[in-house]
Design a protein around this motif. Structure first.
Motif, short mmCIF file in Angstrom:
data_model
loop_
_atom_site.label_atom_id
_atom_site.label_comp_id
_atom_site.label_asym_id
_atom_site.label_seq_id
_atom_site.Cartn_x
_atom_site.Cartn_y
_atom_site.Cartn_z
N GLY A 485 15.39 -2.19 -28.64
CA GLY A 485 13.63 -2.73 -29.89
C GLY A 485 14.26 -3.64 -30.07
O GLY A 485 12.85 -3.41 -30.63
N LEU A 486 14.24 -4.82 -30.06
CA LEU A 486 13.93 -5.93 -31.25
C LEU A 486 15.11 -7.24 -30.52
O LEU A 486 13.68 -7.86 -29.95
N ARG A 561 13.11 -7.94 -37.96
CA ARG A 561 12.70 -6.63 -37.90
C ARG A 561 11.54 -6.08 -39.03
O ARG A 561 10.69 -5.23 -38.84
N ALA A 562 12.04 -6.58 -40.47
CA ALA A 562 11.34 -6.22 -40.88
C ALA A 562 9.82 -6.45 -41.08
O ALA A 562 8.84 -5.79 -41.30
N LEU A 563 9.54 -7.99 -40.72
CA LEU A 563 8.19 -8.08 -40.73
C LEU A 563 7.73 -8.00 -39.42
O LEU A 563 6.56 -7.86 -39.39
N THR A 598 7.13 -10.64 -31.12
CA THR A 598 7.56 -9.57 -30.94
C THR A 598 6.21 -8.75 -31.69
O THR A 598 6.03 -7.92 -31.71
N ALA A 599 5.65 -9.67 -32.57
CA ALA A 599 4.65 -9.10 -33.56
C ALA A 599 3.12 -9.03 -32.79
O ALA A 599 1.62 -9.18 -33.49
N ARG A 614 7.87 -8.81 -47.57
CA ARG A 614 9.78 -9.07 -47.28
C ARG A 614 10.37 -9.48 -46.55
O ARG A 614 10.25 -10.64 -46.15
N TRP A 615 11.59 -9.35 -47.71
CA TRP A 615 12.59 -9.78 -46.95
C TRP A 615 12.66 -11.36 -47.86
O TRP A 615 12.63 -12.10 -47.33
#
Length: 699
Positions: A485-486, A561-563, A598-599, A614-615
């Motif tokens: 997934g990542l 992951r969070a971003l 990824t985004a 985030r984070w």
């Protein structure tokens, strides 16, 4: 899908290589467990498939930890059930056991035993269960028969077995006395659990064991911690049974079973004779047989050569683990503790793990009489053994019943497909089997390995606790969420570009993942390992121990992951096309290149922009999309649907009849649906207005 022939060939290879036998390696730790012997009354069912999956997985896990492992298989003669089955066959042939006589009936029972043994062991092999088949034992074999006779004789000589005339339950259908717990309660009264015949109360002479005299030692084993029982409810049930023991009626008026070793002199004197004793002339043996559970209660001893002082007995007794159902606490678990502890001075198990029952999707216990039983063999033929094993493993928690549903197989098959895809991608990107842990340079490669370590630790804890659901969940989450997934999304281009750090990290991660999954998925993991260049018997490999957490890499990966998730949520919420690349501005983002992949982001200065924090990082994305005509029409269609739902639900809640007659739960759901549709309506109106530059207007 690979054919069943492939599975059979692989299994045969394991047997030929001695994968399931004890190694007797000097200095190696030992680990032993007995298989609860299935009854020779026909095919195995889903309950067996579950128990054998759990047992096989925990046995393979111990082998992979370097233990000299014994999983000892057996079969039970099941006196009452087998006797009833054979009598039904005889009636169908127009005869009876009395017409053919005891010797012919016994020969017929042995023929039936041979057929059932072949069928049951075949089914276990189809599932992939790997006990030490060289030690397969039947309760009426010479060894268990001698142990049973020896135990009876000792207990008789100690005054613990006696004959008495008492009221007992009698089954006219099976023509034998029964214990209370062999009766089923129905509205019409107690019936035989085997033949469903209404039971009677008869006063007869029977042989009894004073079990209360043995209870203190069996109880002490539990209260002192010499034997642990899981889960806690099973522990309490065990002690409750131990505190309320009544004399055990040992005799059964059957022809199939261990004949009671009591002989009567012409003057009526009764005496028990050991196996090697000479029977005096004129003495006659008692015609009854022993309750099946008496010989089963000796199973941890009789299968290892007791009463002789054998090497097996010294090495593998007490057993390390007993796995059996919660419904057998009294029938079997407690009775093994009673007899084995009394006869040896040591409890038979260090640990008992009690599992629940298999139930259908509606929560009903699976049984042939209810018509909801599922035959595991067609499922194995259609989906493969590992699909069924994983479907069962994912629901396997100590003591908990399993609600088995067809969609469980679909979910398990989906995971196996994902595992194959991961391994295929690894192979195509140049990865190979790797047992040595690398020291990757890239931060995300380090994150992958620390996430692997976390999954390994959780899986090991699951295996050790007999909680396959935890082991499966930890490893599946790593494979699906972290690895596929990542990581692969972020590093795929680098992998295909020959990045050494990524290739080494992925090689080790996939190899280790297959090792950790092997106890639950033995066929699939070996096959995929061979695709990466490995050959051998995976049971003989060690699963790497997890390393210390890499906190720096862990934080970087979780920030990524969070971003990524925040960017995807923003994209959907604001109506951006899924494939559109968005300009973005980043502050404090550690893995910027990987986030862009990824985004679907590019460096830019969005105006107007939305800031996502985030984070410890801030990501600024454009607030409104530039809609083309097709996108605008799509949003307008969704807006029309939301408005229609709002109108319909509002009208329903305005109806007095609905408010007066509809259940409270239905009214609450209607209100929730109305609120959700109102939120969606307002969101879509806002998106369309922002995209057009219009000022917000009344809803």
């Amino acid at each position: 899908m690979h054919t069943s022939t492939t599975f059979s060939d692989r299994y045969r290879g394991w047997e030929d290589a001695g994968a399931f036998t004890t190694s007797e390696t000097a200095g190696a730790p030992t680990w032993a467990m007995i298989l609860p012997p299935p009854n020779i009354t026909g095919d195995l069912h889903m309950g067996h498939a579950y128990e054998h999956t759990l047992s096989d997985a925990l046995t393979r896990w111990q082998r992979m930890r370097g233990a000299d492992t014994l999983w000892l298989p057996g079969l039970d003669h099941a006196a009452i059930a087998t006797n009833a089955l054979l009598e039904r066959q005889l009636r169908a042939e127009g005869t009876s056991k009395d017409e053919i006589g005891r010797d012919a009936f016994t020969r017929r029972a042995w023929d039936w035993t041979a057929r059932c043994t072949a069928g049951i062991t075949h089914q276990m092999r189809q599932l992939g269960a790997g006990p030490d088949w060289d030690r397969l034992t039947f309760t009426l074999d010479d060894g268990p028969s001698r142990a049973t006779r020896t135990a009876f004789t000792r207990l008789f000589d100690e005054g613990l077995i006696h004959r008495a005339e008492r009221e007992t339950l009698w089954c006219p259908g099976c023509a034998t006395t029964l214990s209370d717990i062999e009766a089923d309660e129905t509205p019409a009264g107690p019936t035989c659990s085997r033949c469903s015949t209404p039971l009677e109360i008869r006063t007869t002479q029977q042989w009894f064991l004073r079990t209360s005299a043995l209870a203190s030692a069996a109880r002490e084993a539990i209260t002192t911690g010499a034997t642990t029982i899981e889960p806690a409810e099973a522990h309490r049930d065990y002690l409750r049974w131990a505190d309320n023991l009544e004399d055990w009626c040992l005799s059964r008026q059957l022809w199939w079973g261990h004949r009671i070793p009591i002989w009567y002199a012409p003057d009526g004197q009764a005496r028990a004779f050991a196996s090697d004793a000479e029977i005096p002339s004129g003495w006659t043996q008692d015609p009854d047989t022993l309750d099946t559970w008496f010989s089963s209660a000796l199973w941890p001893l009789s299968t290892l050569g007791w009463p002789d002082d054998t090497a097996d007995l010294r090495r593998f007794y007490p057993n390390d683990l007993l796995i059996t159902g919660t419904d057998l606490i009294f029938f079997w678990a407690l009775r093994m503790s009673l007899l084995c502890t009394h006869l040896t001075g040591r409890p038979p198990f260090r640990r008992m793990l009690l599992h629940g029952l298999i139930r259908d999707a509606d929560g009903k216990k699976m049984s042939k009489s209810l018509g909801n039983a599922i035959d595991p063999l067609p499922l194995i033929a259609e989906h493969g053994p590992d699909t069924l094993r994983f479907a069962l493993a994912r629901r396997s928690r100590p003591g908990a019943d399993i609600l088995f549903r067809p969609e469980d197989l679909q979910g398990a098959r989906g995971f196996l497909t994902k595992l194959r895809s991961i391994t295929d991608l690894a192979g195509r990107s140049g990865c190979a089997w790797r047992s040595a842990r690398p020291a990757p340079a890239h931060l995300l490669d380090r994150w992958l390995l620390t996430r692997l370590d976390s999954a390994l630790a959780g899986a090991a804890a699951g295996y050790d606790a007999g909680d396959l659901a935890r082991a499966a969940g930890e490893l599946a989450a790593f494979a699906e969420d972290d690895l596929s997934g990542l990581y692969l999304e972020a590093r795929k281009d680098d992998l295909y570009g020959g990045d050494r750090s990524a290739r080494d990290a992925l090689s080790f991660a996939v190899s280790t993942l297959l090792l950790a999954l092997h106890p639950m998925l033995p066929f699939t993991t070996e096959e995929l390992a061979e695709d990466l260049g490995w050959t051998g018997i995976m049971d003989r490999l060690r699963c790497p121990a997890p390393a210390a957490p890499d906190h720096e890499a862990g934080a970087a990966g979780e920030q990524l992951r969070a971003l990524r998730d925040a960017a995807r949520e923003h994209r959907g919420r604001q109506g951006f096309a899924p494939a559109a690349w968005l300009p973005a501005h980043a502050e404090g983002v550690t893995l910027w290149t990987e986030l862009c992949r990824t985004a679907r982001l590019t460096s830019g200065d969005p105006d107007p922009g939305t800031r996502l924090r985030r984070w410890g990082a801030t990501l600024t994305l454009p607030s409104t999309p530039e809609l083309d005509e097709a996108q605008r029409r799509g949003l307008e269609r969704r807006l029309d649907q939301a408005r229609t739902q709002v109108a319909a639900l509002s009208a329903r809640l305005a109806q007095p009849a609905f408010l007066q007659r509809a259940p409270a739960a239905a009214q609450a759901k209607t209100r929730r649906d109305l609120a959700a549709n109102e939120l969606e309506r307002d969101r879509l109106i806002g998106l369309l207005e922002l995209a057009s530059g219009a000022h917000p207007r009344a809803r």
